[in-house]
Design a protein around this motif. Structure first.
Motif, PDB file in Angstrom:
ATOM      1  N   ASP A 201      57.821  17.258   1.061  1.00  7.92           N
ATOM      2  CA  ASP A 201      56.773  16.395   0.160  1.00  7.92           C
ATOM      3  C   ASP A 201      57.265  15.185  -0.231  1.00  7.92           C
ATOM      4  OD1 ASP A 201      54.910  18.118   0.964  1.00  7.92           O
ATOM      5  OD2 ASP A 201      55.076  19.414  -0.921  1.00  7.92           O
ATOM      6  N   GLU A 202      58.475  15.162  -0.848  1.00 13.65           N
ATOM      7  CA  GLU A 202      59.195  13.902  -1.694  1.00 13.65           C
ATOM      8  C   GLU A 202      59.397  13.027  -0.472  1.00 13.65           C
ATOM      9  OE1 GLU A 202      58.752  13.276  -4.473  1.00 13.65           O
ATOM     10  OE2 GLU A 202      58.261  15.278  -5.529  1.00 13.65           O
ATOM     11  N   MET A 203      60.039  13.415   0.612  1.00 14.57           N
ATOM     12  CA  MET A 203      60.774  12.515   1.610  1.00 14.57           C
ATOM     13  C   MET A 203      59.754  11.793   2.621  1.00 14.57           C
ATOM     14  SD  MET A 203      64.029  14.830   2.607  1.00 14.57           S
ATOM     15  CE  MET A 203      64.730  13.400   3.751  1.00 14.57           C
ATOM     16  N   CYS A 204      58.279  12.318   2.682  1.00 16.79           N
ATOM     17  CA  CYS A 204      57.317  11.737   3.478  1.00 16.79           C
ATOM     18  C   CYS A 204      56.013  11.968   2.975  1.00 16.79           C
ATOM     19  CB  CYS A 204      57.528  12.517   4.811  1.00 16.79           C
ATOM     20  SG  CYS A 204      56.452  11.885   6.191  1.00 16.79           S
ATOM     21  N   ASP A 205      55.270  10.880   3.049  1.00 15.40           N
ATOM     22  CA  ASP A 205      53.962  10.720   2.463  1.00 15.40           C
ATOM     23  C   ASP A 205      53.076  10.208   3.731  1.00 15.40           C
ATOM     24  OD1 ASP A 205      51.622  10.989   0.912  1.00 15.40           O
ATOM     25  OD2 ASP A 205      52.280   9.082  -0.082  1.00 15.40           O
ATOM     26  N   PHE A 206      52.020  10.817   4.154  1.00 12.68           N
ATOM     27  CA  PHE A 206      51.062  10.625   4.975  1.00 12.68           C
ATOM     28  C   PHE A 206      51.668  10.144   6.328  1.00 12.68           C
ATOM     29  CE2 PHE A 206      47.598   8.072   6.984  1.00 12.68           C
ATOM     30  CZ  PHE A 206      46.442   9.071   6.940  1.00 12.68           C
ATOM     31  N   GLY A 207      52.784  10.964   6.701  1.00 13.11           N
ATOM     32  CA  GLY A 207      53.311  10.784   7.949  1.00 13.11           C
ATOM     33  C   GLY A 207      54.458   9.583   7.834  1.00 13.11           C
ATOM     34  N   LEU A 208      54.707   8.867   6.785  1.00 13.75           N
ATOM     35  CA  LEU A 208      55.563   7.869   6.587  1.00 13.75           C
ATOM     36  C   LEU A 208      56.640   8.245   5.782  1.00 13.75           C
ATOM     37  CD1 LEU A 208      52.937   4.924   5.927  1.00 13.75           C
ATOM     38  CD2 LEU A 208      53.928   5.536   8.005  1.00 13.75           C
ATOM     39  N   ALA A 209      57.889   7.595   6.077  1.00 13.85           N
ATOM     40  CA  ALA A 209      59.346   8.020   5.632  1.00 13.85           C
ATOM     41  C   ALA A 209      59.054   7.246   4.044  1.00 13.85           C
ATOM     42  CB  ALA A 209      60.165   7.587   6.325  1.00 13.85           C
ATOM     43  N   GLN A 210      59.463   8.001   3.112  1.00 15.19           N
ATOM     44  CA  GLN A 210      59.410   7.334   1.603  1.00 15.19           C
ATOM     45  C   GLN A 210      60.936   7.454   1.109  1.00 15.19           C
ATOM     46  OE1 GLN A 210      56.519   6.256   0.018  1.00 15.19           O
ATOM     47  NE2 GLN A 210      55.878   6.422   2.209  1.00 15.19           N
ATOM     48  N   LEU A 211      61.701   8.565   1.179  1.00 20.72           N
ATOM     49  CA  LEU A 211      62.832   8.624   0.412  1.00 20.72           C
ATOM     50  C   LEU A 211      63.823   9.617   1.068  1.00 20.72           C
ATOM     51  CD1 LEU A 211      64.312   7.996  -2.273  1.00 20.72           C
ATOM     52  CD2 LEU A 211      63.015   9.994  -3.264  1.00 20.72           C
TER      53      LEU A 211
END
Length: 492
Positions: A136-146
């Motif tokens: 949940d923290e690393m990806c949001d709406f299928g987009l890499a975040q962190l």
């Protein structure tokens, strides 16, 4: 962008699955039939109409990392005994980058491996709650975040009670981390040290293929600059290198190496290596193939004035990675090794090894290891040598291959050492003798490490640290190391 990320075991059975956005093509059945997609197993339907794999599923080999089935694209990455799979309904979308998807899957697996100590199917099943929170923290709406592990540990504090050491909870753990609201997401605020130090290591690995005459056939240098930062506050660091040709990506000339080797030494009799000190043809130089900076480097400053400035992460990190593709005339062997095999009367094998260090006298190579291939059918070995230790070991990857291993604790420049080994062989006919001589065509592999030496000639001119608020004095330390890569061999 990814619609779903699923983790399976080697049989294709789902361990956990995270849906990031609604996609009409990707349903629960798309996850259930993964064993069929990967290995072609028969699929049966249970009483509740869900797809269930047969109990006798046999794991197969993933030969194609991208599999398409009924309009769904499965991107498969194997990590130990776990399959990380990203599901997409379209590869033509401008927002979809296949390489980025695989890179993100790899980073997710690395983060899981850190949190679970070892990422495998068993640990992932036991700690699925931590895994879901990380996803949940690393990806949001299928987009890499962190994917930075240091930042994740600041607010994902659950631990694997069996394998991971407890992560110290911060007092402000319930508040959003400060990195999310600032521009520096790789360093915490409030870091303090009694003694502020920065340790910088320039490490170069040399891969080289040398023929029987001492001529270099192929060579490359894999280099990296590693930093251990023990600095307080938010320091602004600047590193200056003496070779602008390396940083600009042009050809660089190994003038420093030529200077180091002005004192020529006699080579092994049967070898004729290239002498780089007496020919103008050496200015073919080395061509920079890859240059990769850490995310902390301010690329705008680098593009404008070619200076490397950054706010360093706390602890160890790699500032810069580079690869130099060297021409055969620009780089000469650091260590030469000649191996001769003599078979006497069909039952006694004599091996003569001559070793020569081909660098300046002031330099000393440590932990020099020579791997000479020999037959696996021998008896009563005997050795004569004037330096180091010798023993016979089996290849870890292939037990049918044996090596005569010659270890030298140190090897100064311009030195010449010899080794004579004799092995008793079983009496053989001509056919068996030919079979036993296959090892004489295998290359000799050399391992070594030379401190205070760089093959490319790169050198750190200065390392400046500026912390405007604290204004402390720093103690920079710089170290140079050249060592053999995985492919430093001398062919016969």
């Amino acid at each position: 962008m990814s619609s779903n990320i699923t983790f399976c075991d080697l049989k294709g059975k789902c361990i956990l699955s995270r849906k990031y956005r609604t996609d009409p093509l990707i349903t629960k059945e798309s996850i259930d039939i993964i064993p069929f997609i990967l290995f072609g197993n028969k699929i049966t339907k249970s009483f509740d109409n869900s797809f269930v794999s047969d109990e006798d599923i046999v794991p197969g080999t993933i030969t194609n990392p991208i599999i398409t089935h009924e309009g769904i694209h499965y991107l498969v990455l194997q990590y130990n005994d776990v399959l990380a799979i990203s599901l997409l309904s379209s590869l033509n979308d401008e927002k979809v980058d296949i390489f980025e998807q695989f890179q993100f899957l790899r980073e997710v697996c690395d983060v899981f491996d850190t949190y679970l100590h070892v990422l495998n199917a068993k640990h992932l099943r036991e700690n699925f709650i931590i895994a879901y929170e990380l996803l949940d923290e690393m990806c949001d709406f299928g987009l890499a975040q962190l994917s930075d592990i240091k930042m994740l540990k600041n607010y994902i504090t659950q631990t694997n009670r069996k394998f991971l050491k407890s992560v110290e909870k911060r007092k402000d753990n319930l508040r959003p981390p400060e990195q999310l609201t600032g521009t520096v997401n790789w360093r915490n605020t409030g870091i303090k040290y009694r003694k502020n130090e920065a340790f910088l290591d320039v490490l170069e690995k040399v891969n080289m293929s040398i023929d029987s005459k001492g001529q270099v056939q192929t060579s490359e240098i894999l280099g990296q600059i590693n930093i251990r930062s023990r600095l307080s506050g938010m320091p602004d660091v600047k590193v200056g290198l003496d070779d602008k040709g390396l940083i600009t990506g042009n050809k660089i000339f190994i003038k420093r190496q030529i200077e180091n080797n002005e004192e020529s030494h006699d080579s092994i009799d049967s070898m004729d290596y290239n002498d780089t000190s007496n020919s103008s043809e050496n200015e073919s130089g080395m061509i920079l193939e890859d240059l990769k900076f850490h995310q902390c480097v301010k690329l705008s400053n680098y593009e404008n004035n070619k200076t490397i400035t950054f706010i360093p992460p706390d602890g160890d990190f790699t500032l810069l990675q580079y690869r130099l593709n060297c021409s055969s005339k620009s780089l000469k062997p650091l260590i030469l090794c000649e191996t001769q095999y003599h078979l006497h009367d069909g039952s006694r094998l004599q091996i003569i090894v001559r070793l020569k260090s081909n660098y300046k006298k002031q330099s000393i190579a440590n932990n020099v290891i020579i791997h000479v291939p020999i037959t696996n059918e021998y008896d009563t070995p005997s050795f004569k040598h004037n330096h180091g230790k010798v023993k016979i070991l089996a290849d870890e990857a292939d037990s049918s291959k044996n090596y005569l291993v010659w270890k030298l604790k140190n090897l100064s420049g311009g030195k010449d050492y010899g080794l004579v080994a004799e092995l008793q062989l079983p009496s053989t006919n001509a056919l068996q003798k030919k079979k036993n001589e296959y090892y004489s065509k295998l290359p000799t592999r050399v391992e070594f490490q030379i401190p205070y030496y760089t093959t490319s000639g790169i050198q750190v001119k200065y390392l400046k640290v500026n912390e405007p608020q604290l204004g402390y004095k720093t103690y920079p330390w710089v170290r140079y190391i050249t060592e053999s890569g995985d492919n430093y061999v001398i062919k016969k």
